[in-house]
Design an enzyme around this catalytic site. Structure first.
Site, PDB file in Angstrom:
ATOM      1  N   LYS A  48      15.578  62.554 -11.892  1.00 44.14           N
ATOM      2  CA  LYS A  48      15.770  63.462 -10.761  1.00 44.14           C
ATOM      3  C   LYS A  48      14.575  64.370 -10.511  1.00 44.14           C
ATOM      4  O   LYS A  48      14.464  64.962  -9.437  1.00 44.14           O
ATOM      5  CB  LYS A  48      17.040  64.278 -10.955  1.00 44.14           C
ATOM      6  CG  LYS A  48      18.292  63.435 -10.922  1.00 44.14           C
ATOM      7  CD  LYS A  48      18.491  62.740  -9.581  1.00 44.14           C
ATOM      8  CE  LYS A  48      19.771  61.952  -9.529  1.00 44.14           C
ATOM      9  NZ  LYS A  48      20.017  61.351  -8.225  1.00 44.14           N
TER      10      LYS A  48
HETATM   11  N1  PMP Z   1      22.286  58.558 -14.123  1.00 39.15           N
HETATM   12  C1  PMP Z   1      22.375  59.885 -14.160  1.00 39.15           C
HETATM   13  C2  PMP Z   1      22.513  60.558 -15.484  1.00 39.15           C
HETATM   14  C3  PMP Z   1      22.355  60.628 -12.972  1.00 39.15           C
HETATM   15  O1  PMP Z   1      22.448  61.969 -13.006  1.00 39.15           O
HETATM   16  C4  PMP Z   1      22.247  59.933 -11.743  1.00 39.15           C
HETATM   17  C5  PMP Z   1      22.238  60.704 -10.464  1.00 39.15           C
HETATM   18  N2  PMP Z   1      23.465  61.078  -9.925  1.00 39.15           N
HETATM   19  C6  PMP Z   1      22.173  58.526 -11.757  1.00 39.15           C
HETATM   20  C7  PMP Z   1      22.187  57.881 -12.971  1.00 39.15           C
HETATM   21  C8  PMP Z   1      22.123  57.695 -10.501  1.00 39.15           C
HETATM   22  O2  PMP Z   1      20.920  57.824  -9.792  1.00 39.15           O
HETATM   23  P1  PMP Z   1      20.944  57.845  -8.219  1.00 39.15           P
HETATM   24  O3  PMP Z   1      21.620  59.120  -7.785  1.00 39.15           O
HETATM   25  O4  PMP Z   1      19.520  57.809  -7.809  1.00 39.15           O
HETATM   26  O5  PMP Z   1      21.716  56.673  -7.733  1.00 39.15           O
END
Ligand code: PMP
Length: 344
Positions: A48
């Site tokens: 992130k």
């Molecule tokens: N894994 C974790 C620990 C996350 O915090 C997130 C984000 N919500 C994701 C996977 C998925 O990534 P994305 O939001 O880019 O689909």
């Protein structure tokens, strides 16, 4: 002559350029080669960091943000941590509405990084005024000079990965990968990365990982949001009870669903076998790979790249707590002697 000091100017210069690590044990029985891009190497310890930095810098470029302004977001924790980190360096105030499903460690960490945190109930619908979406929206509307990152509905979330994660993987693999597999939450990671990779080679197979209790897989297959698919589950950051516009379903070939229990055990297994201390969704992606391998998805020519989104230290009170695992009933069907280590 004075020697220059070899230093980064600030922590944000370390975002991105994460390593790809070959998995040497956990995938030994499967055909093909398996590689994890380990996003815990970002300074905020998750993928992130990329979207927080990218979206905030885009807002700055458009003149939307001035020093002292406020950044508002909904977050399962990781995005919040990254926004808080970027806000500190760039001098913004950070206000976060988080789900009560988020681990206590994550919420404490956000506060440690100077963010103002509102904890909202996890199992209410998105249009309920108590949901973290509505709370964030209200704070944004009531706070003058604020920017709402809105990661689930912001195209820039996709662009952040299209401009960084995708090109990095293409370069790191010399374009040799055959499969790209990632968890889908907002969908930003899988969509942006896959969009870039498929532009280079449309034959790369892109597989999304979804949770039981989430609507994404069914929506991909039918084009409809089936409310019967929705029920509570424990993995944070994976799947959704609505359709995020930050997901480009066209670049995803298929979705695989994984359970809370198997993902938790597989995360623990990745840590113990590969020495990579991974988060819950890394367990989910590895669990999906186990299921795909059993279904004959891979052959000896497969070169599979997966995303491990964050670090295990964020889950000490969850999947890495034997007590939590026992409380969930996750030890009921396994050999406890093997799972629980003797403490000296
Ligand atoms: N894994 C974790 C620990 C996350 O915090 C997130 C984000 N919500 C994701 C996977 C998925 O990534 P994305 O939001 O880019 O689909």
């Amino acid at each position: 002559m004075k020697q220059e000091i070899d230093a980064y100017n600030n922590v944000l210069e370390l975002v991105g350029q994460t390593p790809i690590i070959k998995l040497n044990r956990i995938a030994n029985d499967f055909q093909g080669e398996f590689y994890a891009k380990f996003e815990a190497f970002n300074p905020g310890h998750s993928t992130k960091d990329r979207i927080a930095l990218y979206i905030i810098e885009q807002a700055e470029k458009k003149g939307i943000l001035k020093p002292g302004d406020t950044i508002v977001e909904t977050t399962s924790g990781n995005t919040g941590f990254s926004i808080a980190m970027v806000s500190i360096i760039k001098g913004y105030e950070c206000i976060l509405a988080v789900s009560s499903k988020s681990s206590k460690d994550k919420i404490d960490m956000l506060r440690a990084m100077g963010a103002k945190v509102y904890v909202c109930p996890a199992h209410v619908s998105a249009d309920d005024p108590r949901s973290y979406y509505q709370v964030a929206r209200r704070i944004h509307e009531e706070t003058k000079g604020s920017v709402y990152i809105n990661q689930y509905f912001n195209e820039l979330n996709i662009d952040a990965h299209y401009t960084s994660t995708g090109p990095e993987i293409w370069k790191q693999t010399n374009g040799q990968l055959t499969h790209f597999i990632a968890c889908s939450g907002t969908g930003g990671t899988i969509s942006g990365t896959a969009r870039f990779l498929k532009e280079q080679n449309p034959n790369i197979k892109v597989i999304g990982v979804d949770a039981y209790g989430s609507v994404l897989k069914k929506y991909h297959e039918t084009g409809e949001l089936d409310k019967d698919e929705i029920y509570p589950y424990r993995i944070e950051g994976l799947g959704k009870n609505l359709i995020p516009t930050a997901t480009d379903f066209d670049v995803i070939d298929k979705f695989v669903k994984v359970t809370d229990e198997e993902s938790a055990h597989t995360a623990r297994e990745v840590s113990k076998t590969e020495g990579l201390f991974v988060g819950y969704t890394s367990g989910a992606v590895m669990q999906a790979i186990k299921q795909l391998a059993a279904d004959g998805e891979f052959d000896e020519n497969s070169k599979v790249v997966m995303i491990f989104p964050d670090h295990g230290s964020r889950y000490m009170s969850k999947i890495y707590s034997d007590e939590w695992m026992r409380d969930q009933g996750f030890f009921d069907s396994v050999n406890i002697e093997e799972e629980i280590q003797i403490e000296y």
